[in-house]
Structures are given as C-alpha cells and as structure tokens.
Motif scaffolding. Sequence first.
Motif, short mmCIF file in Angstrom:
data_model
loop_
_atom_site.label_atom_id
_atom_site.label_comp_id
_atom_site.label_asym_id
_atom_site.label_seq_id
_atom_site.Cartn_x
_atom_site.Cartn_y
_atom_site.Cartn_z
N LEU A 95 -8.07 -1.71 1.33
CA LEU A 95 -7.40 -0.41 1.33
C LEU A 95 -8.25 0.65 2.05
O LEU A 95 -7.73 1.46 2.80
N ARG A 96 -9.55 0.60 1.79
CA ARG A 96 -10.45 1.58 2.41
C ARG A 96 -10.43 1.41 3.94
O ARG A 96 -10.39 2.40 4.68
N ILE B 11 -1.87 6.37 -2.66
CA ILE B 11 -3.00 6.07 -3.54
C ILE B 11 -2.72 4.74 -4.23
O ILE B 11 -1.65 4.55 -4.83
N ALA C 80 -9.96 -3.28 -2.80
CA ALA C 80 -10.48 -1.93 -2.57
C ALA C 80 -11.05 -1.80 -1.17
O ALA C 80 -10.82 -0.79 -0.48
N ASP C 81 -11.78 -2.82 -0.71
CA ASP C 81 -12.33 -2.79 0.65
C ASP C 81 -11.21 -2.76 1.68
O ASP C 81 -11.29 -2.01 2.68
N SER D 110 -8.79 13.68 -1.42
CA SER D 110 -9.55 13.58 -2.66
C SER D 110 -8.70 12.84 -3.68
O SER D 110 -7.71 13.39 -4.19
N ALA D 111 -9.05 11.62 -3.97
CA ALA D 111 -8.27 10.80 -4.91
C ALA D 111 -8.66 11.15 -6.34
O ALA D 111 -9.77 11.64 -6.60
N SER E 281 -6.84 4.16 2.90
CA SER E 281 -6.46 4.62 1.57
C SER E 281 -7.57 4.29 0.58
O SER E 281 -8.71 4.01 0.95
N THR E 282 -7.24 4.35 -0.71
CA THR E 282 -8.24 4.11 -1.74
C THR E 282 -7.59 3.44 -2.93
O THR E 282 -6.37 3.51 -3.12
N LEU E 283 -8.40 2.76 -3.74
CA LEU E 283 -7.92 2.12 -4.96
C LEU E 283 -8.58 2.80 -6.15
O LEU E 283 -9.81 2.83 -6.27
N VAL E 284 -7.76 3.36 -7.03
CA VAL E 284 -8.25 4.00 -8.24
C VAL E 284 -8.19 2.99 -9.38
O VAL E 284 -7.15 2.36 -9.60
N GLY F 217 -4.29 7.88 3.38
CA GLY F 217 -4.74 8.23 2.05
C GLY F 217 -4.83 9.73 1.84
O GLY F 217 -4.50 10.53 2.73
#
Length: 454
Positions: A66-67, A32, A63-64, A177-178, A71-74, A174
């Motif tokens: 990582l997606r 994450i 964020a793009d 559910s982040a 994965s995702t950026l919180v 990832g």
Amino acid sequence: MTSPSIVWFRDDLRLADHPALRAALDRGEPVIGLYVLDEESDGIRPLGGAARWWIHHSLAALADDLREHGSTLVLRRGRAGDVVRSVIEDAGAGAIFWNRRYGGAERTIDADLKDGLREGGVEVRSFAANVLFEPWTVTTGSGTPFSVFTPFWNAARHLPAPREPLPKPREIPGVRSAPAGDALEDWELLPTAPDWAGGLRERWVPGEHAARARLRTFLDDDLGTYDAARDEPSAGATSLLSPRLRWGELSPHTVWHAGVETGGGTGAGATSASRFLSELGWREFAWHTLYHFPDLATKNWRKGFDAFPWPQLDPDHLVAWEKGETGIPLVDAGMRELWHTGYMHNRVRMVTASFLTKNLLIDWRLGEQWFWDTLVDADGASNAFNWQWVAGSGADAAPYFRIFNPERQAERFDPKGLYIGQWAPDSAEREPIVDLRATRAAALEAYEAVKRAR
C-alpha cells in the motif's frame, strides 16, 4: 474538503482483484486501508498460533505494498464495530468498503455496522470477492442448501462463470495524515518464548507477491501431473495455495481463471486442471455449509451423530497424536510435518484425522482445535468442515464404516517411504499406542449407536 474512503481489509490481504478497493478508487477520494485485529467481539474465534505468525508477515507485506502505491494501512485492535466507527470519525471518512464474510458472527458484525453507519450518512458497500459463488445462489430445486458435494458442484457449474479478476491498481492515492494506528510488533503475534516458528520461516513467505509467484510455479510445473500425483505426499504435486486463499493473498477468481487458462484443451493436462478446479469447488462447499450452519466448529452437522458414544478421553493418547509419537509411521510423519511447517499434505490430513476419531475414539472437535492452532491455512469453514467429513458427522460425510488404515495408506501413497523417512524415520521403532484392527472394530461398534439413533 476531502472525505476519504476506508477499505476494511479482512481475509483479503491483497491489492489485485479486490472489489472493495476498486470501489474506493472509483469514488475518487483518498483511500485509507484498515485492518482490525478483533478477538473480542461475540462469537469471534481468536487466531491460532500458526495463523498469528502468518498474518503478522502478510500484514507487513500488505502495508509495504500500500505504501509503494501511495496509501497507508492503519492497524487497530479491539471490537470491530467500535474500532471501525472510531477510525471513520478520526479520518473524517465519507465511505467504507469491504469484501463480504460468511461466518455467523462476522455477518452479524458487518450487518450492524452497515445499518448504523448508513443512518449516520456514511456510504457503506460490500462486495463478493472471497468465494466464487455467493452462498445463497447455489441451492436445491426447493431452495435449500445442498448436503452432498457432487450435486452442489454440478449446480454451481450451471451458474454464470465466475467473474474475471480485477487488475491490481497502479496507484492508490492516500491522505496526508492518516489516523493513528498500532505498531504491528506491539500485537506480539510472533512466538518468542520459545520461538517455534523456524520451520514456518523455512517453508513460507507470506504476502501477495509470493502468493502470485507460487501460483505461477504450480501452473507451469505441477498442474499437468496434479491428478496423477496429488495423493502422494512426497511428490510435491499439490498447489500449496491453501494459505494464500485462506488469507486472501490470492482470490479464488484469480486462481480459477488461471487454472482454466492453463489447463485448457484435452488430455491429461485438462483432466488435472478439472480436478484442481473441483478442489476449489470443495472449498466453496465448505464455505456455503458454514454460511447455512454457523456452528460448524462446535456442533455435529448431522444431528444423529450426537448419539455417538465418545469414551472418556485418554489424555496420553491425545498428546501422543499431537506430538507424532503414536508408533504409526504415516500418522507420526503427518503430525510432525504439521508442527514443523504449519502445513500437512491433504491425504495425510485425512489419515491423521481418521486415526484420532476412529482408532483413538477422540472427539473430532479436539482434533479440529489442534489443527486450528497449528495450521497456517486453518479457516472458519474448511477446517471444521473437513474434520466433520472424516469423522462422519458432516455434510457429504465419509460413511461411518470408512476408516482409513494408515498402514495401507502408506503402502499405496508412500511406497518408497520417502515421506515417512523425511518426517518420522524413528516411528517404526516405537510400539504403536493402539492396535489398528481392534480399534477399528471398536469404532464400528460405537457407530452402531449413531445408526440406531436415525
């Protein structure tokens, strides 16, 4: 049951050559990404307006990316220590990794987090990623920090060469559910009333992909003439990599090895490459100085400079300088370029800073604050370090009698008036707000107080 790894992104908004990210992947658990907008912790300096514009777009690009890699950026806002602990709990994370920071307040936050999280059973590791040499590794023979650049850089060059950059990962697994995060738009980092960022949008595309493209263009097209043309503001010979390094869209290791590889051999190309790499060394010197002197943005590095008799501020002079309405063409051109693009050519930065501190006799800290708010590349080290260098109060500072004459600087570095013609074609029609010769004499007289205080 998995225990995800968190990668805490800070001034390293990239996927390539990211040791903390590599460590998270090597751990073998889902990853994450986390970014914390911290403007509340003790000692943390809120971002300036131009920096807020840049980071909005750089975070969107990260964020793009990582997606796309899985994965995702919180995103979360608040005191970093509280936020990080909260995200670890929400995610059920078993580890957190980050690349080291070197400002005093940031080091305190990171050290406190390391100690507390490890006591709670969370794996915590930090890595060297954003300077070529760790600040405690380049010291004098007596173990003290260097105060002059040339011996500093000579000592650094005798250390093992900077490591090779790490490749960009192909995949970043990832979680399903982040943890909940903020919407980037809710941070309101972009100017709206008024929207003054049109010039920034014309000049820049933040993000790692654009940064790597710019590096390639510079190496292919401009590195060979860098030494000869770097001081000419209209030549377009500078790298324009400073905001990329400031936000970590490129690592200094990536830039270093690319410069070494491209500039190998002999002749003018090798000379230019060596000069360019020494500019990375100057950046290192700034960060090492900040590490050893955390109050660089607010206190004179040279204690004797506390005796400098700054006169009472003339607010009209300060505003004229900020707006580029001094009647001194090169100064006005630089200040208008800065306001329009969030950037100023380095030679002109020195000239405008010298004019403020030595012709207008305005405290360097006010100029540093203006650059902090208006530069897209202002960071905690180089901005204050360079202001103190020009003012004469800093490490390896320009001698007190070095006062850049903006008219002679224009004759030498903008002889055809191309830069002035682009940014301040009307300036020569204005009455200068001060007499350069008279104010130079006043500055030299004021500096006598510093000499007597030694």
